[in-house]
Design a protein around this motif. Structure first.
Motif, PDB file in Angstrom:
ATOM      1  N   TRP A   9      25.733  38.723  41.475  1.00  0.00           N
ATOM      2  CA  TRP A   9      24.887  38.477  40.292  1.00  0.00           C
ATOM      3  C   TRP A   9      25.156  37.043  39.856  1.00  0.00           C
ATOM      4  O   TRP A   9      26.335  36.647  39.715  1.00  0.00           O
ATOM      5  N   ILE A  10      24.092  36.280  39.649  1.00  0.00           N
ATOM      6  CA  ILE A  10      24.253  34.854  39.308  1.00  0.00           C
ATOM      7  C   ILE A  10      23.541  34.514  38.003  1.00  0.00           C
ATOM      8  O   ILE A  10      22.720  35.302  37.518  1.00  0.00           O
ATOM      9  N   ASN A  11      23.850  33.359  37.453  1.00  0.00           N
ATOM     10  CA  ASN A  11      23.214  32.863  36.213  1.00  0.00           C
ATOM     11  C   ASN A  11      23.440  33.771  35.017  1.00  0.00           C
ATOM     12  O   ASN A  11      22.512  34.035  34.245  1.00  0.00           O
ATOM     13  N   ALA A  12      24.640  34.262  34.850  1.00  0.00           N
ATOM     14  CA  ALA A  12      24.937  35.161  33.731  1.00  0.00           C
ATOM     15  C   ALA A  12      25.726  34.421  32.655  1.00  0.00           C
ATOM     16  O   ALA A  12      26.492  33.502  32.947  1.00  0.00           O
ATOM     17  N   VAL A  13      25.517  34.859  31.401  1.00  0.00           N
ATOM     18  CA  VAL A  13      26.464  34.515  30.341  1.00  0.00           C
ATOM     19  C   VAL A  13      27.439  35.691  30.338  1.00  0.00           C
ATOM     20  O   VAL A  13      27.103  36.785  29.898  1.00  0.00           O
ATOM     21  N   MET A  14      28.605  35.473  30.885  1.00  0.00           N
ATOM     22  CA  MET A  14      29.491  36.609  31.145  1.00  0.00           C
ATOM     23  C   MET A  14      30.580  36.728  30.081  1.00  0.00           C
ATOM     24  O   MET A  14      31.268  35.757  29.774  1.00  0.00           O
ATOM     25  N   ALA A  15      30.699  37.934  29.536  1.00  0.00           N
ATOM     26  CA  ALA A  15      31.811  38.233  28.626  1.00  0.00           C
ATOM     27  C   ALA A  15      32.782  39.110  29.410  1.00  0.00           C
ATOM     28  O   ALA A  15      32.506  40.283  29.653  1.00  0.00           O
ATOM     29  N   THR A  16      33.910  38.555  29.812  1.00  0.00           N
ATOM     30  CA  THR A  16      34.861  39.345  30.612  1.00  0.00           C
ATOM     31  C   THR A  16      35.619  40.353  29.753  1.00  0.00           C
ATOM     32  O   THR A  16      36.133  41.338  30.254  1.00  0.00           O
ATOM     33  N   CYS A  17      35.700  40.082  28.431  1.00  0.00           N
ATOM     34  CA  CYS A  17      36.452  40.910  27.478  1.00  0.00           C
ATOM     35  C   CYS A  17      37.942  40.974  27.795  1.00  0.00           C
ATOM     36  O   CYS A  17      38.644  41.855  27.312  1.00  0.00           O
ATOM     37  N   GLU A  18      38.421  40.037  28.586  1.00  0.00           N
ATOM     38  CA  GLU A  18      39.865  40.008  28.870  1.00  0.00           C
ATOM     39  C   GLU A  18      40.646  39.562  27.650  1.00  0.00           C
ATOM     40  O   GLU A  18      41.716  40.081  27.359  1.00  0.00           O
ATOM     41  N   GLN A  19      40.101  38.569  26.951  1.00  0.00           N
ATOM     42  CA  GLN A  19      40.722  38.124  25.700  1.00  0.00           C
ATOM     43  C   GLN A  19      39.590  37.728  24.774  1.00  0.00           C
ATOM     44  O   GLN A  19      38.886  36.760  25.060  1.00  0.00           O
ATOM     45  N   GLY A  20      39.366  38.511  23.714  1.00  0.00           N
ATOM     46  CA  GLY A  20      38.162  38.306  22.916  1.00  0.00           C
ATOM     47  C   GLY A  20      36.960  38.469  23.839  1.00  0.00           C
ATOM     48  O   GLY A  20      36.994  39.274  24.772  1.00  0.00           O
ATOM     49  N   CYS A  63      23.093  38.114  29.180  1.00  0.00           N
ATOM     50  CA  CYS A  63      24.489  38.417  28.952  1.00  0.00           C
ATOM     51  C   CYS A  63      24.948  39.562  29.862  1.00  0.00           C
ATOM     52  O   CYS A  63      24.221  40.542  30.045  1.00  0.00           O
ATOM     53  N   LEU A  64      26.132  39.418  30.413  1.00  0.00           N
ATOM     54  CA  LEU A  64      26.687  40.447  31.305  1.00  0.00           C
ATOM     55  C   LEU A  64      28.073  40.816  30.774  1.00  0.00           C
ATOM     56  O   LEU A  64      28.912  39.948  30.537  1.00  0.00           O
ATOM     57  N   THR A  65      28.280  42.089  30.524  1.00  0.00           N
ATOM     58  CA  THR A  65      29.553  42.566  29.951  1.00  0.00           C
ATOM     59  C   THR A  65      30.104  43.704  30.812  1.00  0.00           C
ATOM     60  O   THR A  65      29.378  44.269  31.629  1.00  0.00           O
ATOM     61  N   PRO A  66      31.348  44.089  30.577  1.00  0.00           N
ATOM     62  CA  PRO A  66      31.826  45.320  31.229  1.00  0.00           C
ATOM     63  C   PRO A  66      30.937  46.506  30.806  1.00  0.00           C
ATOM     64  O   PRO A  66      30.355  46.476  29.713  1.00  0.00           O
ATOM     65  N   GLY A  67      30.826  47.512  31.643  1.00  0.00           N
ATOM     66  CA  GLY A  67      30.180  48.755  31.223  1.00  0.00           C
ATOM     67  C   GLY A  67      30.905  49.269  29.985  1.00  0.00           C
ATOM     68  O   GLY A  67      32.121  49.133  29.877  1.00  0.00           O
ATOM     69  N   LEU A  68      30.142  49.836  29.036  1.00  0.00           N
ATOM     70  CA  LEU A  68      30.776  50.270  27.791  1.00  0.00           C
ATOM     71  C   LEU A  68      31.518  51.591  28.005  1.00  0.00           C
ATOM     72  O   LEU A  68      31.171  52.384  28.879  1.00  0.00           O
ATOM     73  N   ILE A  69      32.541  51.794  27.194  1.00  0.00           N
ATOM     74  CA  ILE A  69      33.372  52.997  27.292  1.00  0.00           C
ATOM     75  C   ILE A  69      33.372  53.694  25.932  1.00  0.00           C
ATOM     76  O   ILE A  69      33.776  53.095  24.930  1.00  0.00           O
ATOM     77  N   ASP A  70      32.869  54.920  25.900  1.00  0.00           N
ATOM     78  CA  ASP A  70      32.895  55.708  24.655  1.00  0.00           C
ATOM     79  C   ASP A  70      34.137  56.601  24.737  1.00  0.00           C
ATOM     80  O   ASP A  70      34.153  57.594  25.468  1.00  0.00           O
ATOM     81  N   CYS A  71      35.180  56.236  23.991  1.00  0.00           N
ATOM     82  CA  CYS A  71      36.497  56.858  24.215  1.00  0.00           C
ATOM     83  C   CYS A  71      36.777  58.054  23.304  1.00  0.00           C
ATOM     84  O   CYS A  71      37.913  58.543  23.278  1.00  0.00           O
ATOM     85  N   HIS A  72      35.768  58.555  22.577  1.00  0.00           N
ATOM     86  CA  HIS A  72      35.995  59.727  21.718  1.00  0.00           C
ATOM     87  C   HIS A  72      34.662  60.430  21.485  1.00  0.00           C
ATOM     88  O   HIS A  72      33.852  59.982  20.685  1.00  0.00           O
ATOM     89  N   TRP A 377      22.418  42.604  29.708  1.00  0.00           N
ATOM     90  CA  TRP A 377      21.702  42.830  28.452  1.00  0.00           C
ATOM     91  C   TRP A 377      20.668  41.749  28.222  1.00  0.00           C
ATOM     92  O   TRP A 377      20.917  40.580  28.514  1.00  0.00           O
ATOM     93  N   GLU A 378      19.549  42.134  27.619  1.00  0.00           N
ATOM     94  CA  GLU A 378      18.542  41.152  27.248  1.00  0.00           C
ATOM     95  C   GLU A 378      19.023  40.470  25.973  1.00  0.00           C
ATOM     96  O   GLU A 378      18.531  40.712  24.874  1.00  0.00           O
ATOM     97  N   ALA A 379      20.032  39.643  26.129  1.00  0.00           N
ATOM     98  CA  ALA A 379      20.673  38.982  25.002  1.00  0.00           C
ATOM     99  C   ALA A 379      21.249  37.683  25.530  1.00  0.00           C
ATOM    100  O   ALA A 379      21.690  37.619  26.675  1.00  0.00           O
ATOM    101  N   ALA A 380      21.236  36.668  24.668  1.00  0.00           N
ATOM    102  CA  ALA A 380      21.770  35.375  25.085  1.00  0.00           C
ATOM    103  C   ALA A 380      23.256  35.272  24.764  1.00  0.00           C
ATOM    104  O   ALA A 380      23.971  34.455  25.324  1.00  0.00           O
TER     105      ALA A 380
END
Ligand SMILES: [Zn+2]
Length: 410
Positions: A9-20, A63-72, A377-380
């Motif tokens: 996957w290319i040209n992404a605004v990537m949020a790795t969520c590793e730190q913030g 925007c590309l993020t980790p898959g979301l996790i619903d933990c409860h 996500w359709e988000a910048a």
């Protein structure tokens, strides 16, 4: 010749969520055999994208993020409580509703009566709703059976959902959810049943990886809660706790002493409780849906949790009585509007720290070697995920490196 990666996957605004957010502009991410094989700035790629993989997806600056996790969640139940919701708004009291057989006991009755198939179909709809808003991993608790056959049925439905949908399902045994009607005069005898029969079977048949307890005046006291924790630990299961939701009972400190993965709700947690969970590395799971639906007044002490560097996760608490919430994105918004989390904390709370609340490694962040679970996500900018109320900007969901069909499991 076989290419280095399966897909890229290319040209992404990537949020790795590793730190913030862990933002990388003009990023790329490559997948091999379901795991993340490369990620970083596109200009650092070891070759031209189409020379590296047969499948190349241009994310076009989204925007590309980790898959979301619903933990409860408590998403496996039969019936619903819309009529009670209506009665309450017509002025009927909780006590009167309970006298008419309503409340949690009505869900227990309906869930006991439902066939496996009926329960599966009702629950699949809710799991699909979460999937459709970017959730690739969901935790599901039992707890509407309160007898072995029904608890087993619920946990088996959860396992079946994992077979039918491209989602990881983590199961938690919540036999200690409430005291069933038939044990109302002998609650300790019900705790005996949970500890002596149910938890050993859950462990033996590997039906759940954690055990949860609702510790509250209206449910189980501290001594009963500790018995359940002790038994769970003896059987190699992790513990979690519905803690300090309606009052400060000290259950967060108790849970910390048992190295709980998470303590959940926490509207009334004391500073001593916060210090204890900070020490044990326990995640604070905040559930704004229940706070909203019950119109609670006390908010979880987010500023104190921050000061003590307690990791905070966010979840839907999807359940028929206090949080019929089917969108983790709305929970993100509520965490910000109601609890004053920042959008960055909220996103971290449904990725990195949600994984921690479930004891999961290899997911929750975009990290080399982690499972390739991610969402486009359709988000910048990732702040948009917490900003909209009721929109669904999901463009593409990837589970273990494969694009999820939007009609998955239908
Ligand atoms: Zn809950």
């Amino acid at each position: 010749m076989e290419k280095q990666f399966d897909a890229i996957w290319i040209n992404a605004v990537m949020a790795t969520c590793e730190q913030g957010y862990g933002l990388i502009q003009e990023a790329a991410i490559a997948v091999k055999e379901g795991t993340i094989a490369w990620l970083g700035a596109m200009n650092a790629l070891p070759g031209k994208p189409d020379a590296l993989a047969d499948q190349v997806y241009d994310v076009k600056g989204y925007c590309l993020t980790p898959g979301l996790i619903d933990c409860h969640t408590h998403l496996i139940y039969a019936g619903n409580r819309a009529s009670e919701f209506e009665m309450r708004l017509q002025g009927v009291s909780y006590e009167e509703i309970a006298r008419r057989g309503g409340g949690i006991q009505s869900t227990v009755r309906a869930t006991r009566q439902a066939s496996f198939e009926t329960l599966l179909q009702a629950s699949l709809k809710r799991a699909r709703a979460l999937l459709a808003s970017g959730v690739t991993t969901v935790e599901i608790k039992s707890g509407y059976g309160l007898d072995w056959d029904t608890e087993l049925k619920i946990l088996r439905v959860a396992k079946r959902i994992e077979e039918l949908l491209p989602m990881t399902v983590c199961t938690t045994f919540l036999g200690a959810h409430t005291i069933p009607v038939e044990y109302r005069e002998a609650p300790d005898a019900y705790v005996d049943l949970v500890c002596e029969e149910m938890i050993p079977k859950v462990a033996r048949e590997k039906l759940a990886s954690a055990v949860d307890v609702f510790c509250e005046k209206i449910a189980f006291n501290l001594q009963q809660t500790e018995r359940v924790f002790k038994t769970a630990k003896q059987h190699g299961l992790a513990v979690k706790c519905h803690s300090e939701q309606l009052s400060d009972s000290g259950s967060a400190s108790l849970a910390a002493a048992y190295q709980a993965l998470s303590v959940d709700h926490l509207e009334h947690i004391s500073e001593a409780g916060i210090k204890a969970i900070a020490q044990s590395g326990t995640v604070a799971v905040l559930l704004p849906g229940a706070y909203y639906f019950l119109r609670e007044k006390a908010q979880p002490p987010v500023e104190l949790l921050r000061q003590h560097r307690v990791p905070m996760a966010i979840a839907t608490d999807c359940n028929p009585g206090t949080s019929p919430l089917l969108s983790l994105l709305i929970a993100l918004n509520m965490a910000c509007t109601l609890f004053r989390l920042t959008p960055e904390e909220a996103l971290t709370g449904v990725t990195r720290y949600a994984a921690k609340a479930l004891g999961l490694h290899k997911q929750g962040t975009l990290t080399l070697g982690n499972y390739a679970d991610f969402a486009v996500w359709e988000a910048a900018h990732p702040a948009e995920l917490a900003y909209y109320i009721g929109g669904n900007p999901l463009r593409q969901l990837v589970k273990r490196g494969k694009i999820v069909d939007s009609k998955a499991g239908a």
